[in-house]
Scaffold this motif. Structure first.
Motif, PDB file in Angstrom:
ATOM      1  N   LYS A  63       0.825  -1.215   0.000  1.00 54.35           N
ATOM      2  CA  LYS A  63       0.000   0.000   0.000  1.00 54.35           C
ATOM      3  C   LYS A  63       0.856   1.262   0.000  1.00 54.35           C
ATOM      4  CE  LYS A  63      -4.049  -2.042   2.130  1.00 54.35           C
ATOM      5  NZ  LYS A  63      -4.878  -2.155   3.313  1.00 54.35           N
ATOM      6  N   SER A  68       0.684  -1.605  -7.043  1.00 52.07           N
ATOM      7  CA  SER A  68      -0.612  -2.091  -7.512  1.00 52.07           C
ATOM      8  C   SER A  68      -0.476  -2.899  -8.803  1.00 52.07           C
ATOM      9  CB  SER A  68      -1.548  -0.908  -7.756  1.00 52.07           C
ATOM     10  OG  SER A  68      -1.004  -0.062  -8.758  1.00 52.07           O
ATOM     11  N   GLU A  70       0.309  -1.855 -11.795  1.00 48.34           N
ATOM     12  CA  GLU A  70      -0.060  -1.176 -13.041  1.00 48.34           C
ATOM     13  C   GLU A  70       1.073  -1.186 -14.071  1.00 48.34           C
ATOM     14  OE1 GLU A  70      -3.187  -0.283 -13.618  1.00 48.34           O
ATOM     15  OE2 GLU A  70      -3.649  -0.994 -11.600  1.00 48.34           O
ATOM     16  N   GLY A 137       0.617  -7.212  -5.432  1.00 46.71           N
ATOM     17  CA  GLY A 137      -0.259  -6.076  -5.165  1.00 46.71           C
ATOM     18  C   GLY A 137      -1.486  -6.083  -6.055  1.00 46.71           C
ATOM     19  N   LYS A 138      -1.292  -6.483  -7.302  1.00 51.04           N
ATOM     20  CA  LYS A 138      -2.410  -6.586  -8.252  1.00 51.04           C
ATOM     21  C   LYS A 138      -3.420  -7.620  -7.760  1.00 51.04           C
ATOM     22  CE  LYS A 138      -2.733  -6.756 -13.317  1.00 51.04           C
ATOM     23  NZ  LYS A 138      -2.996  -5.345 -13.503  1.00 51.04           N
ATOM     24  N   LYS A 141      -5.234  -6.349  -4.592  1.00 46.50           N
ATOM     25  CA  LYS A 141      -6.232  -5.341  -4.961  1.00 46.50           C
ATOM     26  C   LYS A 141      -7.452  -5.974  -5.625  1.00 46.50           C
ATOM     27  CE  LYS A 141      -6.709  -1.146  -7.755  1.00 46.50           C
ATOM     28  NZ  LYS A 141      -6.030  -0.262  -8.700  1.00 46.50           N
ATOM     29  N   GLU A 142      -7.203  -6.822  -6.622  1.00 43.47           N
ATOM     30  CA  GLU A 142      -8.313  -7.418  -7.374  1.00 43.47           C
ATOM     31  C   GLU A 142      -9.160  -8.357  -6.524  1.00 43.47           C
ATOM     32  OE1 GLU A 142      -6.590  -9.156 -10.902  1.00 43.47           O
ATOM     33  OE2 GLU A 142      -6.148  -7.175 -11.764  1.00 43.47           O
ATOM     34  N   GLY A 144      -9.312  -8.142  -3.175  1.00 36.27           N
ATOM     35  CA  GLY A 144      -9.683  -7.476  -1.924  1.00 36.27           C
ATOM     36  C   GLY A 144      -9.129  -8.189  -0.698  1.00 36.27           C
ATOM     37  N   ASN A 146      -7.016  -8.964   2.650  1.00 41.29           N
ATOM     38  CA  ASN A 146      -6.418  -8.326   3.823  1.00 41.29           C
ATOM     39  C   ASN A 146      -5.180  -9.142   4.186  1.00 41.29           C
ATOM     40  OD1 ASN A 146      -7.359 -10.660   5.034  1.00 41.29           O
ATOM     41  ND2 ASN A 146      -8.967  -9.636   6.190  1.00 41.29           N
TER      42      ASN A 146
END
Length: 192
Positions: A63, A68, A70, A137-138, A141-142, A144, A146
Motif C-alpha cells: 500500500k 498495484s 499497473e 499487489g495486483k 487489490k483485485e 480485496g 487483507n
C-alpha cells in the motif's frame, strides 16, 4: 491461484531481450537469472507467513509503496527504456534491502546458476522485487485481500515456490519445511 504462473504472465520474450540488452547479457541466461531471482525473492517472503502481524508488513509495503501492479501491463515498453530500467533497479534495491537480509549469497548463486555476471544478477534480483510485489499487489487489490487473505495466498503457494528453488538457494534462504502449512481462517465476531 498459482503465483509463479501469474508472475511470468507479464514477462514477454521482448522484455527478456530488452533486459539482456540493458545488462549486456545473453537473453537465455537473463531469462534463467530472472526466473531464479523471482522465485528466490518471493520465496523469501514466505518468512512473513508466520503470523498475521508479519503478513501485514507485506500489505503495508504494497500500500505505502503503491505496488498495484499497473506498470506490469507495460513491462515490455518499460524494460526497453534504459532510464526506466535503471529506476526499476533502484526501486527494487530498496525493496530487497527491506525484505532480504542475505541477498548477497543469493545473488552470487543466481549468477553462478544462470551464467551471468554478479552485477547483472544483482540488477535482475532488484528488478524481480518490484515485479513480484507488483503482481502480488495486483492480486491483493483485485481479490480485496487483507493480511489474512495475503497470508493464505502465500501459504497456498509455499510448496510450489519452495519446490521451484534450486536446493543451493533454498539453503541460503533457510526455508524450513514447515513454513506455510497452516491456513488461517477469517474470524468474524458478531455484534452482541
Amino acid at each position: 491461484m498459482d503465483l509463479l504462473f501469474f508472475f511470468f504472465f507479464f514477462i514477454s520474450l521482448k522484455t527478456i531481450e530488452n533486459m539482456g540488452s540493458f545488462l549486456g547479457e545473453n537473453p537465455i541466461e537473463v531469462a534463467s537469472g530472472l526466473h531464479l531471482s523471482l522465485i528466490s525473492f518471493f520465496s523469501n517472503l514466505l518468512k512473513f507467513t508466520s503470523s498475521d502481524a508479519e503478513s501485514s508488513k507485506i500489505i503495508n509495503v504494497l500500500k505505502e509503496g503503491g505496488h498495484s501492479g499497473e506498470f506490469l501491463n507495460n513491462l515490455e515498453a518499460f524494460s526497453g527504456n534504459n532510464e526506466k530500467s535503471k529506476l526499476l533497479v533502484t526501486i527494487g534495491s530498496n525493496i530487497v534491502n527491506h525484505f532480504n537480509g542475505n541477498k548477497n549469497a543469493v545473488i552470487e548463486k543466481v549468477a553462478e546458476l544462470s551464467g551471468i555476471k554478479k552485477t547483472s544478477a544483482s540488477s535482475l534480483y532488484s528488478i524481480a522485487a518490484p515485479i513480484a510485489l507488483g503482481a502480488l499487489g495486483k492480486e491483493v487489490k483485485e481479490q480485496g485481500l487483507n493480511n489474512v487473505g495475503l497470508r493464505n495466498l502465500l501459504i497456498e503457494n509455499a510448496d510450489t515456490l519452495k519446490g521451484s528453488l534450486p536446493p543451493a538457494i533454498a539453503n541460503i534462504l533457510n526455508l524450513k519445511q514447515d513454513i506455510g502449512l497452516n491456513k488461517v481462517e477469517n474470524v468474524v465476531i458478531a455484534d452482541e
